[in-house]
Design a protein around this motif. Structure first.
Motif, PDB file in Angstrom:
ATOM      1  N   SER A   1       0.841  -1.197   0.000  1.00  0.00           N
ATOM      2  CA  SER A   1       0.000   0.000   0.000  1.00  0.00           C
ATOM      3  C   SER A   1       0.871   1.240   0.000  1.00  0.00           C
ATOM      4  CB  SER A   1      -0.892   0.021   1.251  1.00  0.00           C
ATOM      5  OG  SER A   1      -0.122   0.302   2.393  1.00  0.00           O
ATOM      6  N   GLN A   2       0.237   2.372  -0.298  1.00  0.00           N
ATOM      7  CA  GLN A   2       0.965   3.653  -0.266  1.00  0.00           C
ATOM      8  C   GLN A   2       1.499   3.929   1.122  1.00  0.00           C
ATOM      9  OE1 GLN A   2      -1.292   6.953  -1.699  1.00  0.00           O
ATOM     10  NE2 GLN A   2       0.371   8.398  -1.483  1.00  0.00           N
ATOM     11  N   ALA A   3       0.663   3.604   2.152  1.00  0.00           N
ATOM     12  CA  ALA A   3       1.105   3.833   3.532  1.00  0.00           C
ATOM     13  C   ALA A   3       2.310   2.962   3.871  1.00  0.00           C
ATOM     14  CB  ALA A   3      -0.046   3.560   4.498  1.00  0.00           C
ATOM     15  N   ASP A   4       2.247   1.655   3.430  1.00  0.00           N
ATOM     16  CA  ASP A   4       3.380   0.765   3.682  1.00  0.00           C
ATOM     17  C   ASP A   4       4.628   1.258   2.971  1.00  0.00           C
ATOM     18  OD1 ASP A   4       2.234  -1.065   5.391  1.00  0.00           O
ATOM     19  OD2 ASP A   4       1.472  -2.330   3.781  1.00  0.00           O
ATOM     20  N   SER A   5       4.458   1.727   1.741  1.00  0.00           N
ATOM     21  CA  SER A   5       5.589   2.244   0.977  1.00  0.00           C
ATOM     22  C   SER A   5       6.232   3.436   1.680  1.00  0.00           C
ATOM     23  CB  SER A   5       5.125   2.658  -0.422  1.00  0.00           C
ATOM     24  OG  SER A   5       6.189   3.227  -1.148  1.00  0.00           O
ATOM     25  N   SER A   6       5.384   4.329   2.198  1.00  0.00           N
ATOM     26  CA  SER A   6       5.910   5.504   2.908  1.00  0.00           C
ATOM     27  C   SER A   6       6.694   5.083   4.138  1.00  0.00           C
ATOM     28  CB  SER A   6       4.763   6.428   3.314  1.00  0.00           C
ATOM     29  OG  SER A   6       4.112   6.921   2.169  1.00  0.00           O
ATOM     30  N   ARG A   7       6.146   4.106   4.864  1.00  0.00           N
ATOM     31  CA  ARG A   7       6.829   3.638   6.072  1.00  0.00           C
ATOM     32  C   ARG A   7       8.171   2.986   5.724  1.00  0.00           C
ATOM     33  NH1 ARG A   7       1.373   2.841   7.745  1.00  0.00           N
ATOM     34  NH2 ARG A   7       1.196   0.852   6.706  1.00  0.00           N
TER      35      ARG A   7
ATOM     36  N   ALA B   1      -1.124  -0.608  10.510  1.00  0.00           N
ATOM     37  CA  ALA B   1      -2.257  -0.262   9.661  1.00  0.00           C
ATOM     38  C   ALA B   1      -3.472   0.050  10.537  1.00  0.00           C
ATOM     39  CB  ALA B   1      -2.590  -1.417   8.727  1.00  0.00           C
ATOM     40  N   PRO B   2      -4.346   0.960  10.114  1.00  0.00           N
ATOM     41  CA  PRO B   2      -5.538   1.266  10.903  1.00  0.00           C
ATOM     42  C   PRO B   2      -6.387   0.024  11.158  1.00  0.00           C
ATOM     43  CG  PRO B   2      -5.252   2.893   9.173  1.00  0.00           C
ATOM     44  CD  PRO B   2      -4.265   1.805   8.903  1.00  0.00           C
ATOM     45  N   GLU B   3      -6.750  -0.192  12.421  1.00  0.00           N
ATOM     46  CA  GLU B   3      -7.609  -1.334  12.752  1.00  0.00           C
ATOM     47  C   GLU B   3      -9.001  -1.146  12.155  1.00  0.00           C
ATOM     48  OE1 GLU B   3      -5.079  -0.088  16.309  1.00  0.00           O
ATOM     49  OE2 GLU B   3      -6.518   0.874  14.971  1.00  0.00           O
ATOM     50  N   LYS B   4      -9.412   0.115  12.030  1.00  0.00           N
ATOM     51  CA  LYS B   4     -10.713   0.455  11.460  1.00  0.00           C
ATOM     52  C   LYS B   4     -10.443   1.371  10.275  1.00  0.00           C
ATOM     53  CE  LYS B   4     -15.338   1.970  12.761  1.00  0.00           C
ATOM     54  NZ  LYS B   4     -16.234   2.439  13.814  1.00  0.00           N
ATOM     55  N   PRO B   5     -10.417   0.852   9.052  1.00  0.00           N
ATOM     56  CA  PRO B   5      -9.958   1.638   7.899  1.00  0.00           C
ATOM     57  C   PRO B   5     -10.951   2.674   7.381  1.00  0.00           C
ATOM     58  CG  PRO B   5     -10.535  -0.576   7.213  1.00  0.00           C
ATOM     59  CD  PRO B   5     -10.633  -0.578   8.699  1.00  0.00           C
ATOM     60  N   ALA B   6     -12.195   2.647   7.860  1.00  0.00           N
ATOM     61  CA  ALA B   6     -13.178   3.654   7.457  1.00  0.00           C
ATOM     62  C   ALA B   6     -13.758   4.301   8.703  1.00  0.00           C
ATOM     63  CB  ALA B   6     -14.290   3.010   6.627  1.00  0.00           C
ATOM     64  N   VAL B   7     -13.704   5.634   8.770  1.00  0.00           N
ATOM     65  CA  VAL B   7     -14.195   6.344   9.956  1.00  0.00           C
ATOM     66  C   VAL B   7     -15.174   7.442   9.561  1.00  0.00           C
ATOM     67  CG1 VAL B   7     -12.208   5.855  11.433  1.00  0.00           C
ATOM     68  CG2 VAL B   7     -12.175   7.883   9.947  1.00  0.00           C
TER      69      VAL B   7
ATOM     70  N   GLU C   1     -12.209   5.301  24.886  1.00  0.00           N
ATOM     71  CA  GLU C   1     -12.265   3.886  24.530  1.00  0.00           C
ATOM     72  C   GLU C   1     -11.965   3.666  23.048  1.00  0.00           C
ATOM     73  OE1 GLU C   1     -16.197   2.895  25.815  1.00  0.00           O
ATOM     74  OE2 GLU C   1     -17.160   3.598  23.970  1.00  0.00           O
ATOM     75  N   PHE C   2     -12.294   4.644  22.189  1.00  0.00           N
ATOM     76  CA  PHE C   2     -11.964   4.532  20.766  1.00  0.00           C
ATOM     77  C   PHE C   2     -10.451   4.514  20.583  1.00  0.00           C
ATOM     78  CE2 PHE C   2     -10.904   6.122  16.591  1.00  0.00           C
ATOM     79  CZ  PHE C   2     -11.794   5.467  15.751  1.00  0.00           C
ATOM     80  N   VAL C   3      -9.754   5.408  21.270  1.00  0.00           N
ATOM     81  CA  VAL C   3      -8.286   5.472  21.177  1.00  0.00           C
ATOM     82  C   VAL C   3      -7.671   4.172  21.692  1.00  0.00           C
ATOM     83  CG1 VAL C   3      -6.220   6.723  21.889  1.00  0.00           C
ATOM     84  CG2 VAL C   3      -8.335   7.975  21.450  1.00  0.00           C
ATOM     85  N   GLN C   4      -8.232   3.632  22.771  1.00  0.00           N
ATOM     86  CA  GLN C   4      -7.699   2.406  23.354  1.00  0.00           C
ATOM     87  C   GLN C   4      -7.957   1.190  22.463  1.00  0.00           C
ATOM     88  OE1 GLN C   4      -9.826   2.715  27.070  1.00  0.00           O
ATOM     89  NE2 GLN C   4      -8.129   3.752  28.107  1.00  0.00           N
ATOM     90  N   LYS C   5      -9.101   1.176  21.793  1.00  0.00           N
ATOM     91  CA  LYS C   5      -9.458   0.037  20.935  1.00  0.00           C
ATOM     92  C   LYS C   5      -8.814   0.135  19.558  1.00  0.00           C
ATOM     93  CE  LYS C   5     -13.528  -2.582  19.405  1.00  0.00           C
ATOM     94  NZ  LYS C   5     -15.016  -2.645  19.405  1.00  0.00           N
ATOM     95  N   TYR C   6      -8.692   1.393  19.033  1.00  0.00           N
ATOM     96  CA  TYR C   6      -8.181   1.601  17.679  1.00  0.00           C
ATOM     97  C   TYR C   6      -7.034   2.610  17.679  1.00  0.00           C
ATOM     98  CZ  TYR C   6     -12.930  -0.179  16.678  1.00  0.00           C
ATOM     99  OH  TYR C   6     -14.093  -0.905  16.635  1.00  0.00           O
ATOM    100  N   PRO C   7      -5.943   2.335  18.370  1.00  0.00           N
ATOM    101  CA  PRO C   7      -4.861   3.328  18.447  1.00  0.00           C
ATOM    102  C   PRO C   7      -4.247   3.676  17.096  1.00  0.00           C
ATOM    103  CG  PRO C   7      -4.135   1.194  19.299  1.00  0.00           C
ATOM    104  CD  PRO C   7      -5.613   1.107  19.130  1.00  0.00           C
ATOM    105  N   ASN C   8      -4.123   2.687  16.215  1.00  0.00           N
ATOM    106  CA  ASN C   8      -3.540   2.970  14.898  1.00  0.00           C
ATOM    107  C   ASN C   8      -4.463   3.869  14.078  1.00  0.00           C
ATOM    108  OD1 ASN C   8      -1.691   1.106  15.786  1.00  0.00           O
ATOM    109  ND2 ASN C   8      -2.206  -0.470  14.280  1.00  0.00           N
ATOM    110  N   THR C   9      -5.765   3.635  14.207  1.00  0.00           N
ATOM    111  CA  THR C   9      -6.750   4.448  13.496  1.00  0.00           C
ATOM    112  C   THR C   9      -6.718   5.885  14.004  1.00  0.00           C
ATOM    113  OG1 THR C   9      -8.143   2.488  13.267  1.00  0.00           O
ATOM    114  CG2 THR C   9      -9.187   4.615  12.846  1.00  0.00           C
TER     115      THR C   9
END
Length: 428
Positions: free
Chosen positions: A15-21, A57-63, A268-276
């Motif tokens: 992915s573009q994100a993986d490439s950037s990393r 990678a975001p645990e929840k890719p759509a927000v 709780e959102f930050v704790q459950k989905y920190p990457n997101t």
């Protein structure tokens, strides 16, 4: 643990994100920063949370991010419209809401993942004032400056042009004066209370205050429901455009570079989905940079003026977005302290002292019945470590301290050192 493909990514494709990393890691190693040293730059708590399940990678890719039709919703809208979200493996869907109370309820009930929201609203929910009590989180500050207090032309006809002449009229002509803000614990309530008090007007005994959603301010003033209001743009400029009111003061004249809207969510959102949470913050940081490049502001104004967002003429938005002010009663000026979304990263850091300031005002006006542990509350709500991680991804510099100082319009200094004494120290 093997890394799972991001949403929409084919197995074996990067992915573009993986490439950037990968490019970031490669450049860092080439510069002589080993893997251990690189991870040493990241706080331990963030390392454990951010790389959930062996992946960043975001645990929840759509927000779904809520917003109110205001100029300062721009960074959320632009992150989606210009594709800055995709850079971080995310899809942001902006969700237009009717009022701050609706934003609060949808945040608390998890109908929204996050929101463009009033700083003081998040702190109000955290402490159970102005609504239900829920542990909340501020990921970043979205903007500084750019709100105003509008007074009616009826007041102008009585000789009012500023705070001093308003005080004179209220003292001389006894009647019920009504002023509107947008939410009881929010920024606009605090700005109008502070400004009135700075001119010797008690906002709770000398006048009446009411709550009105931002897009309804102008219509309510037009029919005579209020003498003045505090709101974000473009509704102050709209009142002048419609010839029903004038700008008595901008909020940057109350507090230069004041905090305003934030990217808020539940803890709780930050704790459950920190990457997101981190990806959302990084994407909106990128959008903030874009907006603060002045040549982009006409385009930004056109985008957010659309019916699905602010729903007004782009010209009503663009002027004050570019710092071009007209107060409606003969003064025009170029304001260096116009609404800023990035300002070299100075805007976005979630300063602890900013959060503490709102608590001092909640205490000052009796919304809090006793002094909280100001610093402890700010440290719980403001997600500084997540922000630092996102800032590193978006190449945004960090301040030297999580505290900052200022002096407001009444000459009273604030630095966060003694919040209890500060809250108790005002004449009104």
């Amino acid at each position: 643990m093997s890394k799972q493909p991001e949403s929409g990514q084919k197995p074996g494709h990067e992915s573009q994100a993986d490439s950037s990393r990968r490019q970031f890691l490669k450049a860092s190693l080439a510069a002589g920063v080993g893997a251990a040293g690189l991870m040493g730059l990241v706080p331990a708590g963030v390392r454990q949370a951010a790389y959930a399940a062996g992946s960043d990678a975001p645990e929840k890719p759509a927000v779904r991010i809520g917003f109110i039709p205001l100029t300062d919703c721009a960074s959320v809208v632009i992150a989606s419209e210009m594709g800055f979200d995709k850079k971080y493996g995310l899809k942001i869907t902006p969700s237009k809401e009717a009022s701050w109370a609706a934003v609060r309820d949808k945040l608390v009930n998890a109908e929204l993942d996050a929101a463009h929201v009033l700083y003081g609203l998040i702190y109000g929910v955290q402490l159970g004032i102005g609504g239900p009590k829920k542990d909340m989180a501020i990921l970043m500050n979205l903007n500084h400056n750019g709100q105003a207090i509008t007074l009616s032309n009826k007041l102008r006809e009585r000789g009012v042009t500023d705070g001093a002449t308003l005080k004179k009229l209220i003292s001389a002509e006894k009647r019920e004066y009504t002023f509107a803000h947008t939410f009881p614990t929010g920024t606009h309530a605090m700005w109008i209370y502070y400004w009135l008090a700075a001119h010797g007007i008690n906002p709770f005994t000398d006048v009446k205050t009411i709550t009105v959603p931002p897009p309804q301010m102008v219509a309510n003033m037009r029919v005579g429901n209020m003498d003045g209001f505090c709101v974000g743009e473009p509704w102050n400029a709209r009142a002048i455009h419609d010839k029903i009111g004038f700008t008595a003061v901008t909020t940057q004249d109350i507090w230069k570079d004041h905090p305003e809207k934030v990217l808020g969510t539940r803890l709780e959102f930050v704790q459950k989905y920190p990457n997101t949470a981190r990806a959302m913050t990084a994407a909106i940081l990128e959008a903030s940079k874009y907006i603060d490049t002045m040549v982009n502001r006409p385009k930004v104004s056109q985008i957010i003026a659309q019916k699905s967002y602010v729903n007004t003429e782009a010209g009503v938005i663009e002027g004050r977005m570019k710092g071009e002010y007209d107060n409606g009663i003969g003064r025009k000026w170029k304001d260096a302290n116009y609404m800023k979304f990035y300002n070299g990263g100075k805007v976005n850091f979630p300063y602890l002292s900013d959060g503490m300031w709102f608590l001092t005002q909640h205490r000052r006006w009796g919304l809090l019945k006793q002094d909280p542990d100001y610093l402890a509350v700010a440290k719980q709500v403001n997600q500084i470590e997540i922000y630092k991680q996102a800032a590193a991804m978006a190449k945004v510099p960090l301040p030297a301290s999580p505290m900052r100082s200022t002096t407001l319009v009444d000459g009273v200094a604030w630095n966060g050192a003694n919040p209890k004494a500060y809250a108790a120290g005002f004449k009104i």
